[in-house]
Design an enzyme around this catalytic site. Structure first.
Site, PDB file in Angstrom:
ATOM      1  N   HIS A 134       0.964  -1.340  -0.052  1.00 35.15           N
ATOM      2  CA  HIS A 134      -0.055  -0.002   0.151  1.00 35.15           C
ATOM      3  C   HIS A 134       0.786   1.201  -0.126  1.00 35.15           C
ATOM      4  O   HIS A 134       2.187   1.273   0.611  1.00 35.15           O
ATOM      5  CB  HIS A 134      -0.980  -0.034   1.159  1.00 35.15           C
ATOM      6  CG  HIS A 134      -1.956  -1.189   1.214  1.00 35.15           C
ATOM      7  ND1 HIS A 134      -3.269  -0.942   1.213  1.00 35.15           N
ATOM      8  CD2 HIS A 134      -1.925  -2.338   1.230  1.00 35.15           C
ATOM      9  CE1 HIS A 134      -3.889  -1.992   1.235  1.00 35.15           C
ATOM     10  NE2 HIS A 134      -2.904  -3.055   1.428  1.00 35.15           N
ATOM     11  N   HIS A 188      -2.530  -5.479   8.270  1.00 33.03           N
ATOM     12  CA  HIS A 188      -1.483  -4.499   8.093  1.00 33.03           C
ATOM     13  C   HIS A 188      -1.347  -3.452   9.480  1.00 33.03           C
ATOM     14  O   HIS A 188      -1.573  -2.453   9.491  1.00 33.03           O
ATOM     15  CB  HIS A 188      -1.878  -3.666   6.909  1.00 33.03           C
ATOM     16  CG  HIS A 188      -1.973  -4.307   5.522  1.00 33.03           C
ATOM     17  ND1 HIS A 188      -0.648  -4.391   4.923  1.00 33.03           N
ATOM     18  CD2 HIS A 188      -2.786  -4.830   4.834  1.00 33.03           C
ATOM     19  CE1 HIS A 188      -0.906  -5.140   3.848  1.00 33.03           C
ATOM     20  NE2 HIS A 188      -2.127  -5.321   3.791  1.00 33.03           N
ATOM     21  N   HIS A 209      -5.063 -11.811   5.879  1.00 29.46           N
ATOM     22  CA  HIS A 209      -3.998 -12.627   5.683  1.00 29.46           C
ATOM     23  C   HIS A 209      -2.901 -12.663   6.888  1.00 29.46           C
ATOM     24  O   HIS A 209      -1.800 -12.094   7.132  1.00 29.46           O
ATOM     25  CB  HIS A 209      -3.391 -12.050   4.412  1.00 29.46           C
ATOM     26  CG  HIS A 209      -2.801 -10.651   4.145  1.00 29.46           C
ATOM     27  ND1 HIS A 209      -2.090  -9.871   5.128  1.00 29.46           N
ATOM     28  CD2 HIS A 209      -2.991  -9.898   3.321  1.00 29.46           C
ATOM     29  CE1 HIS A 209      -2.020  -8.711   4.693  1.00 29.46           C
ATOM     30  NE2 HIS A 209      -2.682  -8.595   3.547  1.00 29.46           N
ATOM     31  N   ARG A 220       7.712 -14.296  24.032  1.00 31.49           N
ATOM     32  CA  ARG A 220       7.351 -13.093  25.200  1.00 31.49           C
ATOM     33  C   ARG A 220       6.440 -12.155  24.811  1.00 31.49           C
ATOM     34  O   ARG A 220       5.776 -11.508  25.357  1.00 31.49           O
ATOM     35  CB  ARG A 220       8.698 -12.430  25.495  1.00 31.49           C
ATOM     36  CG  ARG A 220       9.752 -13.597  26.241  1.00 31.49           C
ATOM     37  CD  ARG A 220      10.839 -12.772  27.062  1.00 31.49           C
ATOM     38  NE  ARG A 220      11.580 -13.778  27.768  1.00 31.49           N
ATOM     39  CZ  ARG A 220      12.704 -14.164  27.257  1.00 31.49           C
ATOM     40  NH1 ARG A 220      13.062 -14.020  25.927  1.00 31.49           N
ATOM     41  NH2 ARG A 220      13.370 -15.436  27.919  1.00 31.49           N
ATOM     42  N   GLY A 242       2.835 -20.864  -1.143  1.00 31.29           N
ATOM     43  CA  GLY A 242       4.312 -21.344  -0.915  1.00 31.29           C
ATOM     44  C   GLY A 242       5.192 -19.919  -1.080  1.00 31.29           C
ATOM     45  O   GLY A 242       6.501 -20.441  -0.785  1.00 31.29           O
ATOM     46  N   ASP A 267      -5.793 -13.322  -2.474  1.00 26.21           N
ATOM     47  CA  ASP A 267      -4.898 -12.177  -2.361  1.00 26.21           C
ATOM     48  C   ASP A 267      -4.405 -11.802  -3.913  1.00 26.21           C
ATOM     49  O   ASP A 267      -3.442 -11.087  -4.070  1.00 26.21           O
ATOM     50  CB  ASP A 267      -3.713 -12.182  -1.428  1.00 26.21           C
ATOM     51  CG  ASP A 267      -3.418 -10.635  -1.051  1.00 26.21           C
ATOM     52  OD1 ASP A 267      -4.188  -9.618  -1.333  1.00 26.21           O
ATOM     53  OD2 ASP A 267      -2.339 -10.634  -0.667  1.00 26.21           O
ATOM     54  N   ALA A 302       3.508  -8.070  -3.309  1.00 23.44           N
ATOM     55  CA  ALA A 302       2.374  -7.213  -3.740  1.00 23.44           C
ATOM     56  C   ALA A 302       1.279  -8.011  -4.265  1.00 23.44           C
ATOM     57  O   ALA A 302       0.956  -8.271  -5.365  1.00 23.44           O
ATOM     58  CB  ALA A 302       2.796  -6.177  -4.659  1.00 23.44           C
ATOM     59  N   GLY A 303       0.554  -8.786  -3.246  1.00 21.26           N
ATOM     60  CA  GLY A 303      -0.447  -9.746  -3.503  1.00 21.26           C
ATOM     61  C   GLY A 303       0.120 -11.014  -4.192  1.00 21.26           C
ATOM     62  O   GLY A 303       1.324 -11.325  -3.947  1.00 21.26           O
TER      63      GLY A 303
END
Length: 377
Positions: A134, A188, A209, A220, A242, A267, A302-303
């Protein structure tokens, strides 16, 4: 018009059985075991599964949904349908408010035609530190008032918004989204564990995602991943290509969330179905090499160039899912997220005849939408 699909291995939530099913007026009217009572279209032992449901998709076949270009969006939908996705959301990326409003207004017309199940605003209310592909210059602090304006631009077809809950106004925007009838997703985001819990309490029910564009899981500092995985109210999106996530981490998430809270997504972006080269994702320039999409500036993922049939196959082969469980994460669970599980997502009497015929190797041999063949086996 009546059609019987015979000699099939039908995958339902209960299991896989040799049998047949009948379709009338776009609906499944009978599901039976053994030989069909009357002649039908023999599938020769191929699998029949429900159409895939993709709740996070930016385009394909050269079309990018964030541009709002309808003809190219139609091409993208046609591509994904050929790969078995019969229901999908159109996901937008960060842009100006005017740009988002124009794209949403344009895509709402395609929602009315039944090409999309809704519109997902993945930006602009996300964290600069986790913005991924983005444009950081266009990010905004979450605003309930602005969100209401975007919802209005979508003309009743806004369905989901991703919010970084830790930002000023984040929790109020999540509450507003839920009040407007939208799904609120956390993603995000640079949220810590407690901030993620606060987002869930405010109404967030989807993890955009999971793993990607959020703090890593730490022993922690568990961060948002642990909060999202452990809460039964949250469905986690997984990009099973993958590239985005190592299979071991996908297996870990799936073992915790189970098929009932896991939704495979693509995506996908404009390069899906095409070759390597230069593309765009919203206002950002993207280069694809060996099927992996990355920003020209900075190199962030990017996707993807993933399709749902490939994600389904990887679920079975890489993650060890049974066929019924793979169907659940690719069809029924995302259908339930959209509130459409009574209509689609599984093979059952009364549901829409959205079906995919798969070979023994789980390759797509045929696709049906509302009883009409998109690709005839």
């Amino acid at each position: 018009m009546s059609l019987t699909l015979a000699d099939a291995r039908i995958v339902t939530p209960e299991g896989v059985h040799e049998g047949w099913l009948t379709i009338e007026d776009g609906r499944i009217t009978h599901v039976g075991h053994g030989s069909a009572p009357s002649p039908g279209l023999s599938l020769g032992g191929r699998h029949v599964v429900p159409g895939f449901v993709d709740i996070h998709n930016h385009g394909g076949a050269g079309g990018s949904f964030p541009t709002g270009e309808q003809d190219k969006a139609r091409d993208a939908v046609a591509l994904h349908r050929r790969h078995g996705t019969t229901t999908m959301m159109a996901s937008l990326v960060t842009d100006t408010l005017d740009g988002l409003s124009r794209a949403a207004s344009s895509l709402s017309e395609l929602c009315e035609e039944g090409l999309f199940a809704g519109i997902h605003f993945e930006g602009p209310y996300i964290a600069k530190a986790r913005c991924g592909a983005h444009n950081p210059a266009l990010l905004r602090e979450p605003s309930p008032q602005e969100l209401s304006g975007l919802v209005k631009a979508a003309r009743g077809h806004a369905r989901m918004v991703t919010v970084a809950a830790e930002l000023p106004g984040g929790l109020d925007t999540i509450r507003t989204a839920v009040g407007e009838g939208l799904l609120a997703a956390l993603g995000h985001s640079d949220a810590d564990y407690d901030q993620a819990i606060a987002a869930i309490e405010a109404g967030a029910t989807v993890a955009t995602h999971l793993y990607n564009a959020m703090p890593q899981l730490g022993h922690r500092a568990p961060g948002p991943i642990a909060a999202l995985l452990e809460d039964e109210r949250v469905t986690v999106e997984l990009v099973n290509d993958g590239v985005h996530v190592h299979p071991a981490m996908l297996r870990l998430a799936y073992e915790v969330a189970g098929p009932g809270r896991t939704a495979l997504i693509t995506d996908a972006m404009a390069a899906t179905g095409l070759g390597d080269g230069d593309y765009v994702l919203g206002p950002m320039r993207v280069h694809v090499t060996d099927g992996v999409a990355r920003l020209v500036e900075g190199g962030s993922i990017a996707g993807s160039t993933l399709t749902m049939d490939a994600a389904f196959r990887r679920g079975v082969r890489e993650l060890g899912m049974s066929l019924p469980d793979a169907v659940q994460v690719a069809s029924l669970t995302p259908a339930r997220v959209l509130g459409l599980a009574e209509e689609i997502g599984s093979i059952a009497v009364g549901k829409a005849a959205d079906l995919v015929v798969l070979s023994a190797e789980l390759e797509v041999d045929g696709v049906m939408k509302n009883g009409d063949w998109i690709t005839e086996p």
